[in-house]
Design a protein around this motif. Structure first.
Motif, mmCIF file in Angstrom:
data_model
loop_
_atom_site.group_PDB
_atom_site.id
_atom_site.type_symbol
_atom_site.label_atom_id
_atom_site.label_comp_id
_atom_site.label_asym_id
_atom_site.label_seq_id
_atom_site.Cartn_x
_atom_site.Cartn_y
_atom_site.Cartn_z
ATOM 1 N N ALA A 150 0.828 -1.211 0.000
ATOM 2 C CA ALA A 150 0.000 0.000 0.000
ATOM 3 C C ALA A 150 0.864 1.263 0.000
ATOM 4 O O ALA A 150 0.547 2.245 -0.679
ATOM 5 C CB ALA A 150 -0.928 -0.002 1.212
ATOM 6 N N LEU A 151 1.977 1.243 0.737
ATOM 7 C CA LEU A 151 2.877 2.402 0.766
ATOM 8 C C LEU A 151 3.619 2.543 -0.557
ATOM 9 O O LEU A 151 3.731 3.640 -1.116
ATOM 10 C CB LEU A 151 3.867 2.259 1.919
ATOM 11 N N HIS A 152 4.140 1.445 -1.078
ATOM 12 C CA HIS A 152 4.862 1.493 -2.352
ATOM 13 C C HIS A 152 3.948 1.921 -3.499
ATOM 14 O O HIS A 152 4.386 2.616 -4.418
ATOM 15 C CB HIS A 152 5.483 0.139 -2.653
ATOM 16 N N ALA A 153 2.685 1.496 -3.441
ATOM 17 C CA ALA A 153 1.750 1.887 -4.503
ATOM 18 C C ALA A 153 1.602 3.397 -4.583
ATOM 19 O O ALA A 153 1.378 3.956 -5.663
ATOM 20 C CB ALA A 153 0.390 1.236 -4.269
ATOM 21 N N ARG A 154 1.736 4.056 -3.448
ATOM 22 C CA ARG A 154 1.639 5.516 -3.401
ATOM 23 C C ARG A 154 3.019 6.180 -3.495
ATOM 24 O O ARG A 154 3.176 7.344 -3.143
ATOM 25 C CB ARG A 154 0.928 5.939 -2.115
ATOM 26 N N SER A 155 4.007 5.417 -3.966
ATOM 27 C CA SER A 155 5.370 5.924 -4.193
ATOM 28 C C SER A 155 6.051 6.372 -2.909
ATOM 29 O O SER A 155 6.920 7.247 -2.931
ATOM 30 C CB SER A 155 5.354 7.077 -5.214
ATOM 31 N N ILE A 156 5.676 5.788 -1.784
ATOM 32 C CA ILE A 156 6.244 6.181 -0.495
ATOM 33 C C ILE A 156 7.470 5.333 -0.187
ATOM 34 O O ILE A 156 7.392 4.112 -0.130
ATOM 35 C CB ILE A 156 5.199 6.023 0.634
ATOM 36 N N THR A 157 8.597 5.983 0.015
ATOM 37 C CA THR A 157 9.821 5.313 0.472
ATOM 38 C C THR A 157 10.346 5.945 1.762
ATOM 39 O O THR A 157 11.266 5.415 2.377
ATOM 40 C CB THR A 157 10.921 5.385 -0.610
ATOM 41 N N GLU A 158 9.752 7.085 2.142
ATOM 42 C CA GLU A 158 10.191 7.808 3.342
ATOM 43 C C GLU A 158 8.975 8.234 4.157
ATOM 44 O O GLU A 158 7.993 8.732 3.597
ATOM 45 C CB GLU A 158 11.021 9.026 2.952
ATOM 46 N N ILE A 159 9.039 8.022 5.468
ATOM 47 C CA ILE A 159 7.952 8.381 6.377
ATOM 48 C C ILE A 159 8.466 9.457 7.330
ATOM 49 O O ILE A 159 9.463 9.246 8.025
ATOM 50 C CB ILE A 159 7.461 7.147 7.158
ATOM 51 N N ASP A 160 7.802 10.587 7.349
ATOM 52 C CA ASP A 160 8.240 11.690 8.210
ATOM 53 C C ASP A 160 7.989 11.385 9.677
ATOM 54 O O ASP A 160 8.871 11.596 10.521
ATOM 55 C CB ASP A 160 7.519 12.985 7.807
ATOM 56 N N SER A 161 6.778 10.912 9.988
ATOM 57 C CA SER A 161 6.426 10.638 11.388
ATOM 58 C C SER A 161 5.734 9.285 11.471
ATOM 59 O O SER A 161 4.706 9.070 10.824
ATOM 60 C CB SER A 161 5.488 11.722 11.933
ATOM 61 N N LEU A 162 6.309 8.377 12.266
ATOM 62 C CA LEU A 162 5.685 7.088 12.544
ATOM 63 C C LEU A 162 5.183 7.107 13.984
ATOM 64 O O LEU A 162 5.974 7.263 14.924
ATOM 65 C CB LEU A 162 6.680 5.945 12.349
ATOM 66 N N VAL A 163 3.882 6.967 14.154
ATOM 67 C CA VAL A 163 3.269 6.986 15.473
ATOM 68 C C VAL A 163 2.902 5.554 15.862
ATOM 69 O O VAL A 163 2.196 4.860 15.116
ATOM 70 C CB VAL A 163 2.001 7.863 15.492
ATOM 71 N N LEU A 164 3.387 5.103 17.009
ATOM 72 C CA LEU A 164 2.993 3.807 17.567
ATOM 73 C C LEU A 164 2.097 4.079 18.761
ATOM 74 O O LEU A 164 2.562 4.529 19.812
ATOM 75 C CB LEU A 164 4.228 3.003 17.982
#
Length: 632
Positions: A443-457
């Motif tokens: 799902a992330l790759h489909a949207r061309s995402i390789t970098e995440i600014d903020s990951l919230v757990l």
């Protein structure tokens, strides 16, 4: 265009689009046929398409006994009377063994998804509708086939060499994100050898000898693989070369033959790559050398949400190279010495090098309208322009340009993606279970995402943070947030609402209100109704436009008092199909019904996206449900 080729193309279009509107697609195709040929042959097309729809649907059954026809990494496939069943936990893994199985059958199904797993597609292509977890397996009879004889030869090798030979010779299915998965679904183990014989054999043999060798190889492979689709396609293509038919007729006959014998393979890469290229080249008289590359780019991005540029442009050299490894592997089986090791290591190094030039993206987004508009307004070198723009759009994420929040369908768990327009920032809330990480990654790759600014757990439950290690291995993460604090980007704010510590990990979930454009979206993690009460006492929350159900719709969350206070227009829930917790609970659903609040659940709707547009806010689901969400 030749009518046989047209018949093939129309049949393909019908199969690919009939699920959207069966009768509408049927009507459009018949009208287009009539406008093209101006005669009553559209009636023949209509009758054939109606018959083909019934013929290709197949039986939806399973069997607990049958012949082992296929191996996967952890399972086997048995077949009886044309019905195939996936069996796991069975110690018997001999090809062409007749076995009986005890266990419970389960229908293979998953929630809808925009860019989901390929497993259901693979199962459909192989006519597998059910899986069985075996509690007991019994060998009835071992058929003395050539394939079983070869398998015994392979089994004498050590574990690593045996694993490699199973991938090459028996196309054992592996992790769908691996390069081997692509090689297997394309049938390159057979095609590679045939290609090597054609390209290198001309320096050793004359034309007649090459034809005879190729024919013998196709027949032998057909016997070993029991006339698989790849072998059938190669055989028909080989025989058509000796007819006096033109390219269009040969392509049409080949396509229709494959459709009639293997209708379930129409959505597979084994079908789409070779027959798609042949059809496009036959239908065009210009730029034939460029078309295969563009077609491969489109299929890679659609099926795998990535474009492997190095492998794409080195394909002509790569295929014979792979064929050489296959030849060495077959020689190793009969000699008993692993001749393939050095070549295989070099091959894997080449693959690893080529993966550095991978671009991620999938064209199934709103930006595809802009893409076609740009192609239309640029009159010169249109095909080259289309290829270059396609790669740029995937690379820069322009197929998905709008700001949005998306609840990704990842089974039982949470994964909420928030992006500003043109990917100015990317925020991900929670990371799914580790075993379901492939759904999040795609799902992330489909949207061309390789970098995440903020990951919230939000908290440390496995269904919320189980995939964090794999996420760190495959993506650049600028910050990981595990404690309450606000998150501010250019056009969006996530305001933290946590007020105190609780004794329960679920109740300590990070809680946020998302302010984006003119909407307020409450994200509640796994909190219970006790925390909800504390929140409405501490803050003036209402009204909230969209609520994410607490604890996946558990009856211990989303109380009547909470709903009265925040009065959401829409409620979104993230839960797995047929999950063992029975989420969302009947009590929670009833409370929402009592308030007249609409519920969208990922297990039924797939990905659920809210797009923040200039004049309105739009929700869209994988099941094509569309609606408007605005401030009341």
């Amino acid at each position: 265009m030749n009518r046989i080729l047209s018949f093939f193309i129309y049949t393909c279009l019908f199969v690919f689009f009939k699920e959207y509107n069966f009768y509408g697609v049927l009507l459009i195709l018949c009208i287009c046929w009539y406008l093209k040929y101006r005669d009553t042959t559209f009636i023949i097309l209509l009758i054939f398409l109606l018959w083909f729809n019934v013929y290709s649907s197949g039986a939806d059954t399973f069997s607990l006994s049958g012949q082992i026809t296929r191996l996967t990494k952890n399972s086997i496939v048995i077949e009886e009377n044309g019905n195939s069943t996936l069996i796991s936990n069975c110690p018997i893994r001999n090809f062409d063994a007749i076995i009986e199985v005890e266990g419970n059958a389960k229908k293979i199904e998953s929630a809808p998804s925009n860019f989901g797993s390929q497993f259901e597609t693979w199962a459909k292509e192989n006519k597998i509708s059910y899986s069985v977890y075996a509690t007991n397996c019994k060998l009835i009879k071992q058929l003395p086939t050539l394939r079983w004889f070869i398998q015994k030869k392979v089994d004498v090798f050590n574990e690593s060499n045996k694993d490699f030979l199973y991938k090459i010779i028996f196309q054992v299915a592996v992790d769908e994100n691996s390069d081997w998965y692509l090689f297997n679904v394309m049938g390159l183990s057979v095609v590679g050898i045939i290609t090597l014989i054609r390209s290198a054999g001309k320096y050793v043999f004359n034309e007649k000898q090459l034809i005879m060798i190729e024919f013998i190889l196709i027949i032998v492979f057909s016997i070993i693989y029991q006339f698989s689709f790849v072998c059938f396609r190669l055989l028909i293509s080989f025989l058509l070369r000796f007819t006096k038919l033109d390219t269009k007729k040969r392509t049409g006959i080949l396509g229709m033959s494959c459709i009639l014998i293997f209708p379930q393979k129409m959505s597979s890469l084994q079908f789409l790559i070779p027959l798609g290229i042949r059809t496009l080249q036959a239908a065009s008289w210009k730029t034939k050398k460029v078309i295969p590359y563009f077609w491969m780019i489109i299929l890679q991005s659609l099926y795998f949400s990535k474009i492997q540029l190095a492998m794409l442009f080195l394909y002509r050299f790569f295929l014979p190279f792979f064929g050489l490894i296959c030849v060495l592997s077959w020689m190793s089986v009969f000699i008993g010495i692993p001749l393939f090791i050095q070549m295989a290591e070099l091959f894997l190094q080449v693959i690893a090098w080529g993966n550095q030039f991978t671009i991620y993206g999938n064209p199934l987004g709103a930006g595809i309208i802009l893409y076609f508009l740009l192609i239309y307004i640029i009159p010169n070198y249109r095909l080259i322009t289309a290829i270059c723009l396609y790669i740029i759009f995937c690379w820069q994420g322009l197929f998905h340009p709008f700001a949005h929040i998306t609840w990704i369908q990842i089974g039982q768990g949470d994964a909420i993606l928030i992006q500003e327009a043109f990917q100015k920032s990317t925020t991900l809330i929670d990371t799914v279970k580790e075993k379901n990480f492939v759904l999040l990654e795609r799902a992330l790759h489909a949207r061309s995402i390789t970098e995440i600014d903020s990951l919230v757990l939000t908290h440390l439950d496995e269904d919320h943070c189980g995939g964090v290690k794999k996420l760190q291995q495959n993506f650049v993460i600028n910050e990981i947030i595990m404690n309450p604090r606000d998150i501010v980007h250019e056009t969006m704010v996530l305001k933290s609402l946590n007020i105190k510590k609780y004794n329960n990990d679920n109740d300590n979930s990070l809680v946020y209100v998302l302010f984006m454009k003119d909407l307020r979206i409450l994200l509640t993690g796994d909190i219970s109704s006790d925390v909800e009460l504390d929140l409405i006492q501490a803050y003036d929350l209402g009204p909230i436009d969209i609520l994410k159900l607490g604890h996946h719709g558990s009856k211990t969350s989303t109380s009547v008092q909470f709903l009265q206070n925040i009065r959401p227009q829409l409620v979104v829930n993230s839960s797995g199909l047929n999950n063992k917790f029975k989420h969302p609970s009947l009590e929670t659903i009833q409370r929402l019904d009592d308030f007249g609040i609409r519920l969208l659940d990922t297990q039924k709707e797939g990905d659920i996206s809210i797009f923040f547009l200039r004049n309105s806010n739009l929700f869209i689901t994988s099941t094509q449900k569309i609606g408007i969400i605005d401030r009341e």
